[in-house]
Design an enzyme around this catalytic site. Structure first.
Site, short mmCIF file in Angstrom:
data_model
loop_
_atom_site.label_atom_id
_atom_site.label_comp_id
_atom_site.label_asym_id
_atom_site.label_seq_id
_atom_site.Cartn_x
_atom_site.Cartn_y
_atom_site.Cartn_z
N GLU A 17 1.82 11.67 -2.45
CA GLU A 17 2.01 9.75 -2.20
C GLU A 17 1.29 10.02 -3.89
O GLU A 17 0.65 8.98 -4.60
CB GLU A 17 0.57 9.32 -1.66
CG GLU A 17 0.55 9.53 0.02
CD GLU A 17 -0.26 8.35 0.51
OE1 GLU A 17 -1.35 8.02 0.33
OE2 GLU A 17 0.08 8.16 2.14
N GLU A 21 3.03 10.55 8.43
CA GLU A 21 1.66 9.98 8.45
C GLU A 21 1.47 8.75 9.18
O GLU A 21 1.90 7.41 8.37
CB GLU A 21 0.57 9.94 6.90
CG GLU A 21 0.28 11.31 6.05
CD GLU A 21 -1.14 10.77 5.03
OE1 GLU A 21 -1.30 9.65 5.44
OE2 GLU A 21 -1.09 11.46 4.26
#
Length: 843
Positions: free
Chosen positions: A199, A270
């Site tokens: 991320e 995710e």
């Protein structure tokens, strides 16, 4: 052999015979989904899917982190994940547990990464290795070892040579370790994907051009390691070269703009099954219906892999959680903290995996078409002309109203915000909102054996007066503790004359401590005057309490404490904590600034240094029986026998404030009962005790309690089960997807009777010993709390008992003939059946 061992053996044998085998056959279709000319080429991809050993796969993945569970539980967790329809397990690699001291490595016990990956392969599943090595994961320091902060001129996660050198060295070591064990799919192992970074787009702009160049460096460095399997970068639109950029979030079917090149597949790394909690939070929820909707939508829009983060959250043992994160991690996942199946979430997701697998041929070989059927209604069709391959996803995106969709000559009713899956473009086998899987309720039952007699003893941690390691200013708390403890003492002294002190006896000076986090306990002349702390959102805080200062020398002692290191954001190496400004207010001579008064320091507690939480260390101090009001900073020692049976174990910390618990010398994590959520309840009250930590008798329990007036007399050991199981099914429900199979791309029913049924199966070969609730009519509520509506068959309980009592599993038809249809008070109403039963081993 223990009962649990027998059950596990039976489950594993059953798996070998009946369950899907990710590397071999599709459990829903006898035909393999092969790609021309792609056999035995390891792992490749194109714009439609991953291609593993020449086969296209729909990939259903779940995150299970090896350090958050004990190795003896790994087989059971992987077995339950596979039974839930998963064929991939995803895990991070945790740098700070593997290299806690520079150049000293640990890959033993719960940190045995190789063993965990091999075990995934033994369960015939694939692995996604998220190397990072920055991982965030609500893990202490985001997985980066503390010593990395002390490398000269380092800037984390930037185009910075010191950081890149250490990062590359660790990543290469991990990849080499995997290669040596032949764990990549290109070598015949289970690893089909690896991730570099994590991320990064959330902080990339903070580093400007050094962020952009770092992304390119990290990606190219990873590719050059030549693993033979693809690399991914989550939420990274500028992922370089062949690296696949992936999506994280709750609804990637709508939020993901797609890969940055058309030849890359749509991967979802995710899909958050709830939300991790921090101390002070209320419960986090995400419904099974919402999760299933998100999955069906993603796969209907070219998705090929979804990963549930987390599928099993586990426990942040010891001091492993990030700042303010609870010891329990993602308890609302399909497998709860104790490894028990949380239904209907586990079962409803298993069913969506089954339904999507029935669509596999059409999804891989068909062409997509979208038809808008209303303002919020649409159908997505995957069809290959000239073949039977056709799958349809009927979507009602209206969040409030049910709708009827007319599609290919038939009407289909859809609840609000739901998707119906039609693997043959005709037959509804699954609707994301209409659950046919069973439900359950978790129970904490007091252990009869373990709570017999703790015989608590106590030892008082004494606040120091003057310490060495003196500096003008208080030292920064991260730098002082170096991630070796949560605690550090700060001491100073001040001379006050009669003129300095207030003239009235009822007025006291006030000690003020402005801190950058996370908390502080304050003592003046050995007397505890109070505590204060920050929060996850705002780490800094101000402590202000009146104190009895005296004429002459006054000693001030502050115990600064941390609740984990930061785990995210730019410039993590420059985060600070601890007291920064200390003043005394209310003196006759005005405010007195003690910030540069000269401060002594001590890292850690006396009890920690002596390891009084171990059998050997506990003998190094004198313990006494608790009496009177319990002071702050008190250690408690007791013992208990292992609880009966083989259910998971928890300890409920009733009556305690904040601290840590050790069982036979092993920390089960931080507890914090005094930090209440907006619901005026502790965020977490029960804390898991692994059975592997226990002996049959005389298990040492040690509690360090920071706050005053707390007593362990009400602490209790509990057994955990999900033996209350339920079903809620209506006459509107489609038949269970479990009643269908696909052969040669053709859908067919496995039974003649496709009417809705309430299905119940007890866990662990237990049997239904009582029907606690049954209503055929218009019941409402949830498992553990159902209520009879205005229209219920009076014989509901008798019918359910006839079908279920004494059995390990049962099916109850939703047929009015069984429920006294002659006395039906609501003949024109579509009925629902709600059932709640209790499971137990037969006497």
């Amino acid at each position: 052999m223990a009962v649990s061992d027998t059950i596990l053996l039976i489950t594993l044998l059953t798996l070998l015979v009946t369950s899907s085998i990710a590397h071999d056959k599709d459990d829903n279709d006898g035909d393999e989904v092969k790609v021309e000319g792609k056999a035995n080429q390891g792992v490749t991809y194109d714009g439609r899917s991953m291609i593993i050993h020449g086969r296209r796969e729909l990939l259903f993945s779940g995150s299970i982190h090896y350090p958050r569970c004990n190795p003896d539980t790994w087989p059971d967790l992987l077995t339950k994940a596979k039974l839930g329809g998963l064929n991939v397990i995803q895990t991070y690699v945790f740098w700070n547990v593997h290299e806690p001291v520079q150049g000293q490595f640990n890959f033993e016990g719960e940190y045995d990464l190789v063993k965990f990956i091999k075990m995934i392969g033994e369960h015939k599943m694939y692995a996604n290795l998220r190397v990072g090595p920055f991982i965030q994961a609500e893990w202490n320091h985001g997985g980066l070892p503390y010593w990395l902060r002390e490398v000269p001129n380092i800037t984390f996660r930037s185009d910075n040579e010191p950081f890149k050198n250490h990062m590359k060295k660790f990543v290469k070591m991990i990849i080499d370790k995997m290669k040596e064990e032949k764990l990549f799919a290109s070598q015949g192992g289970p690893i089909i994907l690896s991730q570099i970074e994590n991320e990064y787009n959330t902080i990339q702009l903070a580093f400007r051009e050094l962020g952009d160049s770092y992304v390119q460096w990290a990606g190219n460095m990873a590719v050059a390691l030549d693993t033979g399997v693809p690399w991914i970068m989550c939420k990274q639109k500028d992922a370089p070269g062949p690296i696949i950029n992936t999506c994280n979030g709750r609804h990637c079917g709508d939020t993901f703009t797609g890969p940055n090149k058309p030849n890359k597949p749509h991967l979802w790394t995710e899909n958050w099954t709830a939300q991790y909690r921090v101390f002070g939070d209320p419960p986090s929820q995400r419904s099974a219906e919402d999760l299933a909707y998100s999955v069906a939508r993603f796969f209907s829009k070219n998705g090929t892999l979804v990963n549930y983060y987390m599928y099993y959250g586990g426990t942040n043992y010891g001091r492993t959680s990030a700042a303010f994160t609870t010891t329990r991690y993602y308890d609302e996942a399909p497998l709860d903290e104790y490894g028990l199946q949380r239904n209907p979430k586990w079962g409803h997701l298993k069913d969506v995996h089954k339904a999507l697998n029935l669509c596999k041929k059409a999804l891989f070989w068909g062409s997509p078409v979208v038809q808008n059927l209303g303002p919020d209604q649409e159908v997505r069709i995957w069809e290959q002309p000239g073949t039977s391959y056709c799958a349809a996803f009927l979507a009602n995106n209206d969040t409030k109203k049910a709708q009827t969709i007319h599609f290919r000559g038939q009407d289909y009713g859809l609840p609000a915000r739901s998707i119906s899956i039609l693997p043959d473009c005709k037959t509804v086998v699954y609707n994301t909102h209409m659950i046919t899987a069973q439900h359950n309720s978790r129970n904490f039952v007091r252990s009869a054996i373990a709570n017999k007699n703790f015989n608590w003893e106590m030892y008082k941690e004494v606040a120091p007066t003057e310490l060495g390691s003196r500096t003008s200013l208080p030292m920064e708390l991260y730098e002082l503790t170096k991630d070796t403890t949560d605690y550090a003492w700060y001491t100073t002294k001040i001379e006050l004359s009669r003129r300095d002190l207030p003239m009235k006896k009822e007025i006291f000076p006030v000690l003020r401590v402005a801190s950058l986090g996370h908390g502080v306990h304050a003592f003046v002349n050995g007397e505890y005057i109070g505590t204060a702390h920050g929060s996850k959102v705002e780490k800094s805080f101000v402590f202000q309490k009146p104190a009895k200062f005296e004429e002459g020398t006054n000693h001030i002692a502050l115990l600064g404490y941390l609740v984990g290191l930061p785990d995210s954001g730019a410039y993590m190496e420059r985060r600070y904590a601890g007291p920064r400004s200390i003043t005394i207010l209310g003196l006759n001579t005005g405010t007195l600034d003690l910030s540069i008064n000269g401060w002594g320091h001590q890292v850690g507690l006396d009890g920690e240094k002596k390891q009084i939480y171990t059998e050997k260390g506990s003998k190094s101090v004198e313990w006494t029986k608790p009496s009177g009001e319990i002071p702050s900073l008190t250690w408690f020692k007791g013992s208990f026998d292992a609880p009966e049976g083989d259910n998971p174990i928890a300890i409920r910390m009733t009556g305690m404030g904040k601290g840590m618990v050790w069982i036979n010398g092993k920390s089960i994590g931080r507890y914090w009962m005094s930090y209440l959520s907006p619901l005026l309840q502790p965020t977490q009250s029960e804390y898991q005790i692994p059975r592997s930590y226990l002996k049959p008798t005389q298990n040492l329990i040690v509690i360090f309690e920071e706050e005053e007036k707390n007593d362990p007399k009400n602490v209790e050991i509990l057994l955990v089960d999900r033996d209350i199981i339920c079903s809620y099914v209506t006459e509107y429900h489609p038949p269970s997807v479990r009643l269908f199979e696909s052969k040669g791309g053709n859908l067919r029913a496995k039974v003649n009777d496709l009417k809705p049924k309430a299905e119940l199966t007890c866990p662990n070969q237990k049997h239904i010993v009582a029907v606690e609730f049954a209503s055929f009519g218009d019941p409402f509520g949830a498992c553990g709390g159902y209520f009879v509506g205005n229209c219920s068959s009076p014989v509901s309980k008798e019918v359910v008992e006839k079908f279920c009592l004494g059995k390990a599993s049962c099916k109850i038809p939703l047929d009015t003939v069984h429920f006294d249809n002659k006395n039906d008070a609501c003949p024109d109403m579509k009925k629902a059946l709600a059932v709640q039963v209790k499971c137990a081993y037969k006497p």
